[in-house]
Structure formats: structure tokens, C-alpha cells
Design a protein around this motif. Structure first.
Motif, short mmCIF file in Angstrom:
data_model
loop_
_atom_site.label_atom_id
_atom_site.label_comp_id
_atom_site.label_asym_id
_atom_site.label_seq_id
_atom_site.Cartn_x
_atom_site.Cartn_y
_atom_site.Cartn_z
N LYS A 1 0.76 -1.05 0.19
CA LYS A 1 0.01 0.18 0.09
C LYS A 1 0.94 1.02 0.04
O LYS A 1 0.61 2.16 -0.61
CB LYS A 1 -0.94 -0.22 1.09
N ALA A 2 1.85 1.20 0.72
CA ALA A 2 2.96 2.22 0.83
C ALA A 2 3.46 2.77 -0.47
O ALA A 2 3.66 3.69 -0.76
CB ALA A 2 4.06 2.29 1.94
N ALA A 3 3.79 1.59 -1.12
CA ALA A 3 4.54 1.75 -2.57
C ALA A 3 3.34 2.43 -3.50
O ALA A 3 3.74 3.48 -4.23
CB ALA A 3 4.79 0.40 -3.00
N LEU A 4 2.27 1.93 -3.34
CA LEU A 4 1.15 2.64 -4.17
C LEU A 4 0.68 4.03 -4.01
O LEU A 4 0.16 4.68 -4.86
CB LEU A 4 -0.14 1.57 -4.33
N ASP A 5 0.79 4.29 -2.75
CA ASP A 5 0.32 5.66 -2.15
C ASP A 5 1.40 6.65 -2.69
O ASP A 5 1.11 7.82 -2.73
CB ASP A 5 0.52 5.63 -0.69
N LEU A 6 2.55 6.02 -3.14
CA LEU A 6 3.42 7.08 -3.87
C LEU A 6 3.10 7.43 -5.08
O LEU A 6 3.71 8.20 -5.66
CB LEU A 6 4.97 6.38 -3.81
N LYS A 7 2.06 6.83 -5.62
CA LYS A 7 1.49 7.03 -6.80
C LYS A 7 2.55 7.25 -7.95
O LYS A 7 2.96 7.99 -8.59
CB LYS A 7 0.94 8.49 -6.84
N PRO A 8 3.17 5.72 -8.06
CA PRO A 8 4.15 5.58 -9.06
C PRO A 8 4.00 5.81 -10.29
O PRO A 8 2.77 5.20 -10.75
CB PRO A 8 4.92 4.31 -8.64
N ASP A 9 4.96 6.42 -11.11
CA ASP A 9 4.62 6.51 -12.60
C ASP A 9 4.89 4.90 -13.09
O ASP A 9 4.23 4.52 -14.20
CB ASP A 9 5.56 7.48 -13.38
N VAL A 10 5.92 4.46 -12.58
CA VAL A 10 5.96 2.97 -12.78
C VAL A 10 6.56 2.10 -11.70
O VAL A 10 6.99 2.81 -10.69
CB VAL A 10 7.41 2.86 -13.89
N LEU A 11 5.92 1.00 -11.51
CA LEU A 11 6.19 0.24 -10.31
C LEU A 11 6.77 -1.27 -10.83
O LEU A 11 6.06 -1.73 -11.73
CB LEU A 11 4.87 -0.17 -9.65
N TYR A 12 7.84 -1.51 -10.36
CA TYR A 12 8.38 -2.75 -10.58
C TYR A 12 8.41 -3.66 -9.53
O TYR A 12 8.96 -3.56 -8.26
CB TYR A 12 9.80 -2.63 -10.65
N PRO A 13 7.33 -4.73 -9.58
CA PRO A 13 7.27 -5.74 -8.48
C PRO A 13 8.45 -6.74 -8.67
O PRO A 13 8.45 -7.46 -9.71
CB PRO A 13 6.11 -6.29 -8.51
N ILE A 14 9.24 -6.79 -7.84
CA ILE A 14 10.50 -7.64 -8.12
C ILE A 14 10.53 -8.75 -6.88
O ILE A 14 10.37 -8.84 -5.91
CB ILE A 14 11.81 -6.88 -8.21
N TRP A 15 11.31 -9.83 -7.39
CA TRP A 15 12.08 -10.90 -6.28
C TRP A 15 13.05 -10.99 -6.74
O TRP A 15 13.89 -11.17 -7.86
CB TRP A 15 11.00 -12.22 -6.50
N CYS A 16 14.11 -10.79 -5.69
CA CYS A 16 15.83 -11.33 -5.90
C CYS A 16 15.76 -12.72 -5.63
O CYS A 16 15.62 -13.34 -4.29
CB CYS A 16 16.29 -10.11 -4.89
N TRP A 17 16.51 -13.41 -6.36
CA TRP A 17 16.85 -14.42 -6.49
C TRP A 17 17.90 -15.05 -5.55
O TRP A 17 18.97 -14.55 -5.92
CB TRP A 17 16.81 -15.47 -7.95
N ASP A 18 17.97 -15.81 -4.62
CA ASP A 18 18.88 -15.76 -3.41
C ASP A 18 19.68 -16.93 -3.51
O ASP A 18 18.95 -17.95 -3.25
CB ASP A 18 18.05 -15.52 -2.07
N SER A 19 20.71 -16.74 -3.30
CA SER A 19 21.90 -17.80 -3.30
C SER A 19 21.86 -18.60 -1.99
O SER A 19 21.91 -19.84 -1.91
CB SER A 19 23.16 -17.56 -3.57
#
Length: 671
Positions: A46-64
Motif C-alpha cells: 500500500k505504501a508503494a502504491l500511495d507514492l502514486k508511482p509512474d512505474v512500479l517494478y514488483p520484483i523478487w531477488c533470487w537468492d543464493s
DNA sequence: CGGAGAGTTGAAACC
DNA sequence: CGGTTTCAACTCTCC
């Protein structure tokens, strides 16, 4: 120069076109998914979307770390990948151009490059109080800030922020449910769920103009689950099809999962709805009254794996149950309360999280843990006395105990109730809470007298719901080293099962070689006359090495006389409680505890002759600059020079409080 | 119908 | 959210 002006101009243009009503610069936001794989009730999202982003990258970092160095069986892998897939689909449902971007590189090395490459303005993620998570996140946050990226974190993993609970508890770990409840009252009301997003910004460009850091694949603690090459990194950051897709088990070289439990927010939410609709069950739920022997269906909600990966929000769960309780109270219908109720179960979870938040790395071990009683268990963890951390190896002070441990872990103890549970655990990745009690008590204070840390490692590997704080906390509870102390309350491998399942249906399901044995002998097959064994098509013999003999199924004899062993354990516990050492007592830290426990009188400990109880590198070994090959002090005797099947030589155990991502090595423990 | 003896139940003490 | 033993109190059955 020209290029720079162009960049400035395009930035201005973007700002202008993206946001006509205001003059702010475009917000380019990364939302980093971790153990919050859901869209409902996610304060961080919600906090991310409240920033009203122009672009939003939902990511997952693949972890060793997760791929190689945490103990993760293929069942939990499957569950994790399910949850990732599920979130990705949900994101795409909101915006056809969006999805979960899986980047095949650990966060610590990846994010600094990525923030730059994608011109990120904000990095948003859920706060994590796991010790490993803290270390990793603080480095991420400091690097991001240096790069001028704003970092936003919110907390949604437990009912209350664990750090707030610790503060409210006087800076001390919450060691009882009452402490937790008082701390919770001080912190305030449990936040209400936040709305599920209904729209999602587009992705920005996905250029990757930087090299991939391929992490070191050794040691690979999960090698035994692989039947192929681990190839999740070799295809580059965006994966084999260059599409940032969620990897498959096959790519990881992992064998197919055996569990039927599948992950995902969209699996648990409808199921939760269905269970909650039974308001009598939900409203009067009492954990101790649910059967550990029930299967298909089990007697409890089975929400734990979803809670762990955040596919289900614990606060959402809490408040939904609360509504039902409220309704029933008004109607003067019976309701259950903590600690046995559903709310109680979530409170326990918060208690363990807050205890871990307060204690840090030491929470996961005996050595240097201020909140834990010292008990001279067999097979203790080896410790690096310089860092005060366990190394990931353990001391084999007694070969017989090692054999018992292996038989316990593989479900071949000769006690059908114990073996059925351990086989269910291996096959399904989930066992009932009371079943965990039974096998944990059996391995530690009420049977083998083997360190709870060995048991916790096996659970870590096999449970789909493995959550470091809860797993560690529950093992301490059951072994009566912390949280709980009534060690004379000992589970019988025969009577406890019978109480729930007199006919032994649970055993017949998971120990099929015993399925035709008469009810009279199902919990103690070694007492069955040969004739009955023959009729049931099973031979009760041996120590678990054989599974078949002359075409007849073999089930082992009990690996010890339980009552004798129980008495030994009680004596040992009584002594240890009198001695009253804790994990951080000087005698524990320097190894002199051994002179306090006699060879014979201290129950099962091997005293002077045995291992040093987790003090690798203690004493002479340091002064004599022991050769690299065997860093074991001379005073340890049998078995210690051999590498153990479950441990990894020469490497720190980094996993026990690990989250899903990162490439961290443990830092020196705080004193 | 009373009383002996066997069987059952539950609380308490102990491990 | 322990298991087992013990013992008092009780029920049941039988003569």
C-alpha cells in the motif's frame, strides 16, 4: 553533454506528461517482495502504491542463500514457487503489462546495480526482524540511501511490530504469552487490514546494462534433493526465456515435490473463507483439543505455511476471527480464548518473533543465548568461540546417539507413532502441532536426550511452514530449555497416540508395512507374536537398515526401552535444572561446565569424555594453532573427526534464521 | 435387603 | 498442551 541535456529534457517531459496536475518528478518505484507474497492487507505494498508511482517494478531477488545454503526440501521449494506464481498472476490481473519480475541474483549485489539501471526513486519493502533479514536489509538500505534512493519500509509480518513489542517489554525477549500480551497492550491495537489494490502502475523499461553476479554454489546443502543440475543462475538475470519468469523446480534440478499442499494467496483465501464459515468451529477452536492423528482432512486450519510466506496476512486472519468472536459474544454463544484459541496461536507466533527480535542470532542456538537453559545434550552444535556462533556442524559425542538421531529423522525408530509422524513430515511437509510436540519431546528431553538444535534443523529442512522464529521457539519450548519448564510432562510414544487414535489409522496410513497388524499391537508391534506378524505380512526385526527380508516387509524393533530412557532423561533434566546454567553462563562459554556434570551421575551426558558441548576451537586448539583439517580440540574423542552426513564442513550455518533472499554471511554476534 | 467383592471413575501425588 | 500409580468413592453384581 548533449546526452545529458536530452536526459534532462525527457525527464521534464515525463514529469509533465505523467502528472499534469502536479509538477513533481516521476516516481519510479521498486516493490521488493519477500515474505509478503500477497496483495491483500499488505501495508508495505500500500505504501508503494500511495507514492502514486509512474512505474512500479514488483520484483523478487533470487537468492543464493536460499538456493544453496538454507535447508530447504523440495516441498517447501514447491510451496514458495507456487506463492510467487500466484502473486505474479494477481499482479497481471490488475495490469496486463505487469507481473512479478524474478531477477536471478541475490539482493545485496543486485539492488545497487538495479536501482541505477532502472533510475529508481523509491525502494519499498516489508520490514523484517529476522536476524539475517536485519543484516541484509541494513546493508541494502544504506546502499540505496547512498545512491539517493528513498527507502520505505512498513511492517505487516506479525500482529504488532516485533521491535515495538520488545521495547514495550523493557528491551527483553518476550518469554511467556502473558509478557507478550502485556507488551501488546502497551503497543496498542493490532492494525486493521488495509485495502487490496485494484489498480497497478505499468512496468518501466527492463534494460539490464550490467553484469550478473553469479553466487558461489558451494556448499550446496540441498544437493540431496536434486536429481539434475542446479541451473537457476546460469541463464542470466532474466532467466532462460529472458522474461523474468518464476523458476521451476526442474531449473533448480530438484525432484518433484511429494506434498499435496500448494501455495498461493488465491488458494488460502477461499479456503479460509470456507473454514471461517463454520463459526462454531472457528469460535470455539481450542488447539489442545484438535487431533494430531487426523489426516485428510487434518484437524486444524493449515494456515501456517501461508502465514510464513505472507500469502495470508496474520492481521487479516486475526481480525476475521475477531469478528466471529464478537458476533458470538453478542449472541451469548460460547467462545474460546487465548492461549488455546486461534487468537492465542497468533499470539504465540508474535511471542516467538519478538523473542527473536530481541535476541538476534543467539536466539537460534544454545551457546551465548541468555534466555535459554543449558542442558548437556548429546550431539551439540559446534561453536566458533570467536564469533560465539554455531558453525553448522555438530559434535558426535556418542555414535549410538548419532544412529538414534538418523533413525528418528528417517522415521525408523521402531516406535510407530513417532515414525508415522516423521514420515508424514517428510512426505507432506506438514504435521500437526501436537505431533510436533510428540516427536520433539522424544528426540530431546523425553527419549534420546539429543540437542534440540538437531531437531530444529530437520524441521527446517522438511516443513513447508518453516519459520525460523517459531521453529526455534517451539523446539526450545518442547525441550524445556526456554519458554516452558515442566519437563516431567513427558509424551509417551504409545499412550499419547492411542489417546487420539486408538485404532492406529494414522500409523496405518504413514507406516504402511504395519497396516494389517491387529489394533492390539499397532503402537507396539514388537510385542506382536510371530504368528500375528506373519499374518500381517510384516517382520518386526532389526534396526531400520532393512526394509524387506525374503519378500516380507520389515519394520524395526524399538531402538531403546522407552521407560528406561525416559528415566535417564528425567534424571538428566533434574540435574541440569539444579545446576542452573544458561546459554551465556561463563561455564558454558568457556567449556568448564563439563566439570559440573559427572560422567555417570549427570544422566546421559558423556561428561569429560564426550564432546565439549559446542565449543569448537575452545582452549588448546586456539593456542596450538590447530591444523586446518581438523579444528577439533584433542580432548574430544570418538567420531568427531568424521564429517557428519547432515553437516557441512568448514562453513558457517547461515540459514537458521534466514529469510528468502540475500547473500549475507553472519556477522560477529553482539556481546 | 445387606454386604462382599469386582469393576469403574476421578482426583491427587509422583515422576 | 503427559503418563502412571494410587486410593478413595462409587457402582454393579451376586448370593
Amino acid at each position: 553533454m548533449q546526452r545529458k541535456r536530452l536526459a534532462l529534457y525527457s525527464r521534464f517531459l515525463m514529469a509533465y506528461t505523467c502528472c499534469l496536475t502536479c509538477s513533481r518528478a516521476p516516481e519510479r518505484v521498486i516493490y521488493w517482495f519477500r515474505t509478503d507474497l500477497r496483495l491483500h492487507d499488505s501495508p508495505a505494498l500500500k505504501a508503494a502504491l500511495d507514492l502514486k508511482p509512474d512505474v512500479l517494478y514488483p520484483i523478487w531477488c533470487w537468492d543464493s542463500h536460499y538456493v544453496y545454503r538454507a535447508r530447504v526440501g523440495n516441498n517447501r521449494w514447491q510451496f514458495l514457487l507456487d506463492c510467487m506464481d500466484d502473486v505474479s498472476k494477481s499482479l497481471t490481473n490488475l495490469n496486463g503489462k505487469s507481473k512479478l519480475l524474478v531477477l536471478r541474483e541475490p539482493a545485496v549485489t543486485l539492488l545497487p546495480k538495479l536501482l541505477k539501471a532502472w533510475k529508481i526513486t523509491h525502494l519499498v519493502f516489508e520490514k523484517d526482524t529476522d536476524s539475517y533479514g536485519r543484516d541484509r536489509d541494513s546493508e541494502i538500505i544504506s546502499n540505496a540511501k547512498k545512491a539517493g534512493v528513498e527507502v520505505v519500509t512498513k511492517y505487516g509480518r506479525t500482529l504488532w511490530d516485533s521491535d515495538d513489542l520488545v521495547k514495550a517489554n523493557g528491551g527483553k525477549p518476550t518469554m511467556s504469552i502473558t509478557q507478550l500480551q502485556h507488551a501488546g497492550e502497551k503497543v496498542g491495537a493490532i492494525p486493521l487490514p488495509v485495502a487490496t489494490p485494484v489498480t497497478l502502475p505499468d512496468l518501466g523499461g527492463l534494460q539490464l546494462d550490467f553484469a550478473q553476479n553469479q553466487p558461489d554454489g558451494t556448499p550446496d546443502m540441498n544437493a540431496k534433493y536434486r536429481d539434475g543440475e542446479e541451473a537457476s543462475y546460469s541463464a542470466g538475470i532474466a532467466g532462460p526465456n529472458n522474461d523474468f519468469a518464476v523458476p521451476t523446480l526442474k531449473e533448480l534440478g530438484l525432484k518433484p515435490a511429494t506434498t499435496h499442499i500448494r501455495g498461493g494467496e488465491n488458494i488460502i483465501l477461499p479456503r479460509l473463507e470456507q473454514i471461517l464459515s463454520d463459526e462454531d468451529y472457528t469460535g470455539t477452536f481450542e488447539k489442545p483439543k484438535t487431533s494430531p492423528a487426523a489426516f485428510e482432512p487434518q484437524s486444524t486450519f493449515l494456515t501456517s505455511p501461508y502465514l510464513h510466506l505472507g500469502a495470508l496476512s496474520c492481521r487479516y486472519f486475526y481480525h476475521r476471527v475477531g469478528e466471529i468472536l464478537e458476533k458470538r459474544r453478542k449472541a451469548k454463544q460460547p467462545v474460546s480464548g487465548p492461549p488455546v484459541s486461534l487468537h492465542g496461536q497468533l499470539l504465540f507466533r508474535d511471542m516467538y518473533f519478538a523473542a527473536q527480535a530481541a535476541l538476534g542470532w543467539s536466539f537460534g542456538q544454545t551457546y551465548n543465548n541468555s534466555a535459554i537453559r543449558f542442558i548437556p545434550w548429546h550431539l551439540p552444535s559446534k561453536v566458533d568461540v570467536n564469533t560465539k556462533l554455531i558453525t553448522g556442524e555438530y559434535e558426535i559425542d556418542d555414535e549410538r546417539k548419532e544412529k538414534e538421531f538418523q533413525r528418528w529423522a528417517s522415521g525408523k525408530t521402531g516406535f510407530p507413532w513417532i515414525d508415522a509422524i516423521m514420515r508424514q513430515l517428510r512426505h507432506e511437509g506438514w504435521i500437526h502441532h501436537l505431533a510436533r510436540h510428540a516427536v520433539a519431546c522424544f528426540l530431546t528431553r523425553g527419549g534420546c536426550y539429543i540437542s534440540w538444535e538437531r531437531g530444529a534443523e530437520v524441521f527446517e529442512e522438511l516443513l513447508v511452514d518453516h519459520e525460523a522464529a517459531c521453529n526455534i521457539g517451539n523446539w526450545q519450548w518442547l525441550s524445556c530449555t526456554a519458554f516452558y519448564s515442566q519437563f516431567y510432562r513427558c509424551y509417551s510414544p504409545v499412550a499419547f497416540g492411542k489417546k487420539w487414535d486408538d485404532n492406529g489409522d494414522f500409523i496405518r496410513r504413514y507406516v504402511p508395512e504395519l497396516k494389517d497388524l491387529p489394533k492390539k499391537y499397532i503402537y507396539e508391534p514388537h510385542k506382536a507374536p510371530l504368528q500375528d506378524q506373519k499374518r500381517a505380512g510384516v517382520s518386526i526385526t532389526g534396526d531400520g537398515e532393512e526394509t524387506e527380508m525374503d519378500g516380507v516387509a520389515v519394520y524395526p524393533k524399538p531402538m531403546f526401552d522407552f521407560n528406561t530412557q525416559r528415566d535417564i532423561c528425567l534424571q538428566g533434566m533434574k540435574k541440569a535444572y539444579q545446576v542452573k546454567l544458561h546459554g551465556n553462563s561463563p561455564q558454558v562459554l568457556d567449556g568448564t561446565w563439563k566439570s559440573i556434570f559427572e560422567d555417570t551421575g549427570a544422566g546421559p551426558t558423556e561428561g569429560e569424555k564426550g564432546g565439549p558441548g559446542g565449543t569448537l576451537g575452545f582452549g588448546k586448539a586456539e593456542e596450538e594453532d590447530a591444523d586446518e583439517g581438523s579444528a577439533t580440540p584433542k580432548k574430544t574423542t570418538q567420531g568427531t573427526s568424521q564429517p557428519t552426513p547432515r553437516s557441512t564442513r568448514g562453513h558457517k550455518r547461515e540459514h537458521s534464521q534466514g529469510t528468502l533472499d540475500g547473500v549475507f554471511t553472519k556477522k560477529r554476534a553482539k556481546d
